[in-house]
Design an enzyme around this catalytic site. Sequence first.
Site, mmCIF file in Angstrom:
data_model
loop_
_atom_site.group_PDB
_atom_site.id
_atom_site.type_symbol
_atom_site.label_atom_id
_atom_site.label_comp_id
_atom_site.label_asym_id
_atom_site.label_seq_id
_atom_site.Cartn_x
_atom_site.Cartn_y
_atom_site.Cartn_z
ATOM 1 N N TYR A 291 0.975 -1.068 -0.139
ATOM 2 C CA TYR A 291 -0.132 -0.027 -0.087
ATOM 3 C C TYR A 291 0.876 1.229 -0.055
ATOM 4 O O TYR A 291 1.044 1.748 0.978
ATOM 5 C CB TYR A 291 -1.100 0.047 1.182
ATOM 6 C CG TYR A 291 -2.169 -1.228 0.513
ATOM 7 C CD1 TYR A 291 -2.059 -2.411 0.588
ATOM 8 C CD2 TYR A 291 -3.433 -0.473 0.365
ATOM 9 C CE1 TYR A 291 -2.880 -3.291 0.194
ATOM 10 C CE2 TYR A 291 -4.494 -1.458 -0.204
ATOM 11 C CZ TYR A 291 -4.025 -2.743 -0.167
ATOM 12 O OH TYR A 291 -4.945 -3.497 -0.723
ATOM 13 N N LYS B 73 3.726 -15.553 -0.590
ATOM 14 C CA LYS B 73 4.208 -15.822 -1.963
ATOM 15 C C LYS B 73 5.798 -15.935 -1.778
ATOM 16 O O LYS B 73 6.421 -15.310 -2.675
ATOM 17 C CB LYS B 73 3.846 -14.745 -2.977
ATOM 18 C CG LYS B 73 4.025 -15.194 -4.548
ATOM 19 C CD LYS B 73 3.178 -15.979 -5.020
ATOM 20 C CE LYS B 73 3.780 -16.417 -6.360
ATOM 21 N NZ LYS B 73 2.836 -17.510 -7.027
ATOM 22 N N ASP C 17 -1.692 -17.787 -4.415
ATOM 23 C CA ASP C 17 -2.451 -18.234 -5.580
ATOM 24 C C ASP C 17 -3.297 -19.485 -5.286
ATOM 25 O O ASP C 17 -4.338 -19.814 -5.709
ATOM 26 C CB ASP C 17 -1.507 -18.588 -6.905
ATOM 27 C CG ASP C 17 -0.127 -19.050 -6.529
ATOM 28 O OD1 ASP C 17 0.318 -18.879 -5.382
ATOM 29 O OD2 ASP C 17 0.548 -19.362 -7.484
ATOM 30 N N ASP D 265 -6.529 -8.170 1.529
ATOM 31 C CA ASP D 265 -7.388 -7.354 0.685
ATOM 32 C C ASP D 265 -8.364 -8.117 -0.206
ATOM 33 O O ASP D 265 -9.490 -8.069 -0.040
ATOM 34 C CB ASP D 265 -6.910 -6.028 0.367
ATOM 35 C CG ASP D 265 -7.969 -4.934 -0.108
ATOM 36 O OD1 ASP D 265 -9.170 -5.026 0.460
ATOM 37 O OD2 ASP D 265 -7.637 -3.939 -0.858
ATOM 38 N N ASP E 90 -12.340 -10.228 0.136
ATOM 39 C CA ASP E 90 -13.531 -9.976 -0.882
ATOM 40 C C ASP E 90 -13.904 -11.448 -1.438
ATOM 41 O O ASP E 90 -14.870 -11.558 -1.477
ATOM 42 C CB ASP E 90 -13.021 -9.066 -2.024
ATOM 43 C CG ASP E 90 -13.511 -7.748 -1.775
ATOM 44 O OD1 ASP E 90 -13.063 -7.116 -0.775
ATOM 45 O OD2 ASP E 90 -13.465 -6.922 -2.797
#
Length: 363
Positions: free
Chosen positions: A138, A191, A224, A248, A252
């Site tokens: 961010y 990751k 992933d 984030d 969702d």
Amino acid sequence: MTTNTSRLRLLVLEGDGIGPEIMAATLRVLQAAERAFGLKLAFEPAQVGLAALRAQGTTLPDQVVEMAKAADGVVLGPVTTHEYPPRAQGGRNPSGELRKTLDLYANIRPARSRAGFPPRCGKPIDLVIVRENTEGFYADRNMHLGLGEFMPTPDLALSVRKITREGSTRIAEAAFRLAMQRRKKVTAVHKSNVLRVTDGLFLECVRAVAARYPDITYEERIVDAMAALLVRDASAFDVVVTTNMYGDILSDEASEISGSLGLAASLNAGSAHAVAQAQHGSAPDIAGKNIANPAALIGSAAMLLAWLGDRRKDNELTRAAAAIEAALDTAIAQPEWRTPDLGGSLGTDAFGEKVAAILSTSP
Ligand code: ATP
């Protein structure tokens, strides 16, 4: 009766798009909870977003930041940041700046399926994504001074992703503490096969915290693969801890799998402050039509009451939070009481009234 005699000061920031509508429904529910549980709440409204830009020349007046610091909690509506002008012309991101200024390092994002509303992965879901909230990718807020994103030439754009030992350790601690109150399982998402240094440090910190919680089942998943596993069977997860942007995106996804983004509550919490804020955005496409689902913001406000109840050792706040959650469940379970995003036809205000009415009959 509540054990604290002073009123709890809640700063109320409607925000943009559907913000005013879902905030009105949320305040209705909080007022019903206040009556039902003898709470003492003082609502302090202030403007942020495009309304504040028009009236005061900035989307986040300094005075609002000071009010947020002084309040016991903040209820923040969604904000349409992509319509804001550059910072020099008053465009400030209320959500990002409050997270940074109040050091709201933990974004707690539950995804829970509701009775009568089948989850999209076919099995009941009850998981919480614990998302690091102050660093990561961010770039608009991850630096002490300046931005983590820049263009050395017109044809080259760079972003810096920030991962710290302190940030990773404290979000891991928040996740393990939460898991101790739940099904005692933590999944760290990363990751580190590609981002070996940054996600390597993140994982090192989470593993160190995991070693202090032998009662908790700990596992790791690559981001992933995690995106696919949630679709396949999100019921397999309890607490998921991850860095800012993965959290984030995955939250969702998880909330949509659990039913709808319109149900997705969230709390931004630090050690001294907390801001209730729905996971979804300002939905400009449906603003002003009285069709938005206020359940996510109502649920977020309930999370704020639960956080305050825990900090202040106030059982009535804790009970009120649980009753709001239960009232949401009761309302959502009835097809005719649902808003259009859930296939129903009830308006935003009518849904708020329904939840408030259920609360007023709480035992
Ligand atoms: P923003 O720019 O503020 O992020 P957006 O429209 O790009 O807004 P969201 O607000 O998250 O992103 O909306 C994504 C989709 O979900 C939109 O179609 C929107 O109408 C719908 N949506 C989001 N929140 C709700 C809600 N509370 N009730 C019903 N539909 C919603």
